[in-house]
Motif scaffolding. Structure first.
Motif, PDB file in Angstrom:
ATOM      1  N   GLN A   5       0.969  -1.536   0.065  1.00 46.99           N
ATOM      2  CA  GLN A   5       0.190   0.315   0.094  1.00 46.99           C
ATOM      3  C   GLN A   5       0.666   1.582   0.271  1.00 46.99           C
ATOM      4  OE1 GLN A   5      -2.447  -0.339   2.848  1.00 46.99           O
ATOM      5  NE2 GLN A   5      -4.075  -0.785   2.793  1.00 46.99           N
ATOM      6  N   LYS A   6       0.489   1.902  -0.782  1.00 46.20           N
ATOM      7  CA  LYS A   6       1.168   3.481  -0.372  1.00 46.20           C
ATOM      8  C   LYS A   6       1.268   3.928   0.661  1.00 46.20           C
ATOM      9  CE  LYS A   6       1.715   7.682  -2.449  1.00 46.20           C
ATOM     10  NZ  LYS A   6       1.720   9.341  -4.117  1.00 46.20           N
ATOM     11  N   GLN A   7       2.168   4.711   1.117  1.00 48.38           N
ATOM     12  CA  GLN A   7       1.718   4.966   2.475  1.00 48.38           C
ATOM     13  C   GLN A   7       1.422   6.625   1.837  1.00 48.38           C
ATOM     14  OE1 GLN A   7       5.588   5.293   4.851  1.00 48.38           O
ATOM     15  NE2 GLN A   7       4.472   5.880   7.019  1.00 48.38           N
ATOM     16  N   LYS A   8       0.432   7.141   3.093  1.00 47.29           N
ATOM     17  CA  LYS A   8      -0.196   8.122   3.407  1.00 47.29           C
ATOM     18  C   LYS A   8       0.695   8.636   4.750  1.00 47.29           C
ATOM     19  CE  LYS A   8      -4.975   6.886   1.742  1.00 47.29           C
ATOM     20  NZ  LYS A   8      -5.871   6.809   1.767  1.00 47.29           N
ATOM     21  N   THR A   9       1.009  10.255   3.753  1.00 47.77           N
ATOM     22  CA  THR A   9       1.249  10.936   4.752  1.00 47.77           C
ATOM     23  C   THR A   9       1.053  12.391   4.944  1.00 47.77           C
ATOM     24  OG1 THR A   9       2.495  12.639   3.418  1.00 47.77           O
ATOM     25  CG2 THR A   9       3.702  10.995   3.844  1.00 47.77           C
ATOM     26  N   ALA A  10       0.635  13.297   5.358  1.00 49.00           N
ATOM     27  CA  ALA A  10       0.212  14.387   6.462  1.00 49.00           C
ATOM     28  C   ALA A  10       1.186  15.760   6.513  1.00 49.00           C
ATOM     29  CB  ALA A  10      -0.736  14.348   7.567  1.00 49.00           C
ATOM     30  N   PRO A  11       1.725  16.294   5.535  1.00 53.21           N
ATOM     31  CA  PRO A  11       2.868  17.597   5.850  1.00 53.21           C
ATOM     32  C   PRO A  11       2.218  18.536   6.480  1.00 53.21           C
ATOM     33  CG  PRO A  11       2.294  17.117   3.267  1.00 53.21           C
ATOM     34  CD  PRO A  11       1.100  15.411   4.439  1.00 53.21           C
ATOM     35  N   ASP A  12       1.281  18.877   6.103  1.00 54.38           N
ATOM     36  CA  ASP A  12       0.794  20.416   6.516  1.00 54.38           C
ATOM     37  C   ASP A  12      -0.250  20.187   7.487  1.00 54.38           C
ATOM     38  OD1 ASP A  12       1.363  21.058   4.529  1.00 54.38           O
ATOM     39  OD2 ASP A  12       0.104  20.653   2.957  1.00 54.38           O
ATOM     40  N   VAL A  13      -0.435  19.190   8.430  1.00 58.61           N
ATOM     41  CA  VAL A  13      -0.031  18.940   9.637  1.00 58.61           C
ATOM     42  C   VAL A  13       0.189  18.765  10.476  1.00 58.61           C
ATOM     43  CG1 VAL A  13      -2.137  17.219  11.046  1.00 58.61           C
ATOM     44  CG2 VAL A  13      -2.443  16.725   8.791  1.00 58.61           C
ATOM     45  N   ARG A  14      -0.249  19.950  11.728  1.00 54.94           N
ATOM     46  CA  ARG A  14       0.738  19.802  13.556  1.00 54.94           C
ATOM     47  C   ARG A  14       0.312  19.760  13.959  1.00 54.94           C
ATOM     48  NH1 ARG A  14       0.805  25.700  15.115  1.00 54.94           N
ATOM     49  NH2 ARG A  14       3.040  24.698  16.208  1.00 54.94           N
ATOM     50  N   LEU A  15       1.170  18.648  14.806  1.00 58.19           N
ATOM     51  CA  LEU A  15       0.915  17.287  15.999  1.00 58.19           C
ATOM     52  C   LEU A  15       1.637  17.861  16.953  1.00 58.19           C
ATOM     53  CD1 LEU A  15       0.269  14.431  16.446  1.00 58.19           C
ATOM     54  CD2 LEU A  15       2.162  13.741  15.043  1.00 58.19           C
ATOM     55  N   LEU A  16       1.218  17.894  17.683  1.00 62.60           N
ATOM     56  CA  LEU A  16       1.823  18.139  19.475  1.00 62.60           C
ATOM     57  C   LEU A  16       1.623  17.194  19.670  1.00 62.60           C
ATOM     58  CD1 LEU A  16       2.843  19.903  21.634  1.00 62.60           C
ATOM     59  CD2 LEU A  16       0.364  20.800  22.427  1.00 62.60           C
ATOM     60  N   VAL A  17       2.875  16.306  20.193  1.00 62.59           N
ATOM     61  CA  VAL A  17       3.058  15.666  21.320  1.00 62.59           C
ATOM     62  C   VAL A  17       3.528  16.058  22.169  1.00 62.59           C
ATOM     63  CG1 VAL A  17       4.910  13.007  21.797  1.00 62.59           C
ATOM     64  CG2 VAL A  17       3.956  14.009  19.231  1.00 62.59           C
ATOM     65  N   VAL A  18       2.806  15.427  23.650  1.00 67.28           N
ATOM     66  CA  VAL A  18       3.040  15.765  25.058  1.00 67.28           C
ATOM     67  C   VAL A  18       3.204  14.716  26.206  1.00 67.28           C
ATOM     68  CG1 VAL A  18       1.325  16.977  27.311  1.00 67.28           C
ATOM     69  CG2 VAL A  18       0.762  17.251  25.110  1.00 67.28           C
ATOM     70  N   GLU A  19       4.800  14.075  26.543  1.00 70.17           N
ATOM     71  CA  GLU A  19       5.234  13.432  26.573  1.00 70.17           C
ATOM     72  C   GLU A  19       6.695  13.704  27.969  1.00 70.17           C
ATOM     73  OE1 GLU A  19       6.671  10.414  28.240  1.00 70.17           O
ATOM     74  OE2 GLU A  19       5.249   9.487  26.897  1.00 70.17           O
ATOM     75  N   ASP A  20       6.370  13.016  29.310  1.00 65.84           N
ATOM     76  CA  ASP A  20       7.361  14.209  29.994  1.00 65.84           C
ATOM     77  C   ASP A  20       8.462  12.569  29.676  1.00 65.84           C
ATOM     78  OD1 ASP A  20       6.230  11.683  30.924  1.00 65.84           O
ATOM     79  OD2 ASP A  20       6.806  11.994  32.800  1.00 65.84           O
ATOM     80  N   HIS A  21       8.844  11.768  29.103  1.00 62.27           N
ATOM     81  CA  HIS A  21       9.922  11.071  29.095  1.00 62.27           C
ATOM     82  C   HIS A  21      10.888  11.351  28.038  1.00 62.27           C
ATOM     83  CE1 HIS A  21       8.729   8.434  32.909  1.00 62.27           C
ATOM     84  NE2 HIS A  21       8.489   8.738  32.633  1.00 62.27           N
ATOM     85  N   GLU A  22      12.155  11.541  27.462  1.00 65.86           N
ATOM     86  CA  GLU A  22      12.610  11.555  26.510  1.00 65.86           C
ATOM     87  C   GLU A  22      13.133  10.561  25.684  1.00 65.86           C
ATOM     88  OE1 GLU A  22      17.026  13.303  25.643  1.00 65.86           O
ATOM     89  OE2 GLU A  22      16.278  13.151  27.917  1.00 65.86           O
ATOM     90  N   ILE A  23      13.231   9.378  26.271  1.00 64.48           N
ATOM     91  CA  ILE A  23      13.110   8.174  25.062  1.00 64.48           C
ATOM     92  C   ILE A  23      11.888   8.070  24.810  1.00 64.48           C
ATOM     93  CG2 ILE A  23      13.425   5.569  24.844  1.00 64.48           C
ATOM     94  CD1 ILE A  23      15.737   6.396  27.374  1.00 64.48           C
ATOM     95  N   ALA A  24      10.646   8.335  25.078  1.00 64.77           N
ATOM     96  CA  ALA A  24       9.522   8.312  24.449  1.00 64.77           C
ATOM     97  C   ALA A  24       8.963   9.377  23.304  1.00 64.77           C
ATOM     98  CB  ALA A  24       8.059   8.310  25.612  1.00 64.77           C
ATOM     99  N   ARG A  25       9.886  10.576  23.660  1.00 68.08           N
ATOM    100  CA  ARG A  25       9.386  11.481  22.446  1.00 68.08           C
ATOM    101  C   ARG A  25      10.868  11.610  21.016  1.00 68.08           C
ATOM    102  NH1 ARG A  25      10.061  14.611  27.356  1.00 68.08           N
ATOM    103  NH2 ARG A  25      12.284  14.928  26.395  1.00 68.08           N
ATOM    104  N   ALA A  26      11.556  10.893  22.054  1.00 69.56           N
ATOM    105  CA  ALA A  26      12.323  10.126  20.340  1.00 69.56           C
ATOM    106  C   ALA A  26      12.155   9.046  19.900  1.00 69.56           C
ATOM    107  CB  ALA A  26      14.066   9.853  21.041  1.00 69.56           C
ATOM    108  N   ILE A  27      11.052   8.324  21.069  1.00 66.89           N
ATOM    109  CA  ILE A  27      10.099   7.026  19.780  1.00 66.89           C
ATOM    110  C   ILE A  27       9.482   7.834  18.728  1.00 66.89           C
ATOM    111  CG2 ILE A  27       9.102   5.325  20.150  1.00 66.89           C
ATOM    112  CD1 ILE A  27      10.654   4.526  22.417  1.00 66.89           C
ATOM    113  N   PHE A  28       8.308   8.301  19.662  1.00 67.14           N
ATOM    114  CA  PHE A  28       7.759   8.665  18.656  1.00 67.14           C
ATOM    115  C   PHE A  28       7.828  10.173  17.706  1.00 67.14           C
ATOM    116  CE2 PHE A  28       4.799   9.143  22.626  1.00 67.14           C
ATOM    117  CZ  PHE A  28       3.460   8.638  22.301  1.00 67.14           C
ATOM    118  N   GLY A  29       8.423  10.723  17.274  1.00 69.82           N
ATOM    119  CA  GLY A  29       9.683  11.364  16.717  1.00 69.82           C
ATOM    120  C   GLY A  29      10.077  10.279  15.663  1.00 69.82           C
ATOM    121  N   GLU A  30      10.441   9.453  15.761  1.00 65.22           N
ATOM    122  CA  GLU A  30      11.211   8.123  14.812  1.00 65.22           C
ATOM    123  C   GLU A  30      10.314   7.692  14.151  1.00 65.22           C
ATOM    124  OE1 GLU A  30      13.040   4.306  15.337  1.00 65.22           O
ATOM    125  OE2 GLU A  30      14.576   5.439  16.377  1.00 65.22           O
TER     126      GLU A  30
END
Length: 93
Positions: A5-30
């Motif tokens: 399947q072709k992966q759909k992207t959302a380049p114009d969507v602003r996303l906020l991740v609220v997470e207090d653990h640095e490692i979890a933030r890095a995983i979300f980012g990845e």
């Protein structure tokens, strides 16, 4: 025919991740960066509320928020309630 399947992207969507653990933030980012170009991170509920208000007043609001349920000083559930209350107050003014 291809099974991929072709992966759909959302380049114009602003996303906020609220997470207090640095490692979890890095995983979300990845995991999210291939699909979202505009990702911001908050370490706490208070920081998230400030960022959401700044984004709203700049006329470039966040469309999606991913919120950790167990944040320090304010749970993710309490943060969602405050966001919802804030939206309702602004809608009625």
């Amino acid at each position: 025919s291809s099974n991929t399947q072709k992966q759909k992207t959302a380049p114009d969507v602003r996303l906020l991740v609220v997470e207090d653990h640095e490692i979890a933030r890095a995983i979300f980012g990845e995991q999210l960066s291939p699909d979202f170009r505009d990702i911001s991170y908050a370490n706490s509920g208070a920081e998230a509320l400030t960022m959401l208000e700044e984004a709203r007043t700049s006329a470039v609001p966040f469309q999606i928020a991913i919120i950790d349920q167990t944040l320090p000083h304010m749970s993710g559930i309490d943060l969602v309630r405050r966001i919802k209350k804030s939206i309702m107050v602004k809608a009625n003014t």
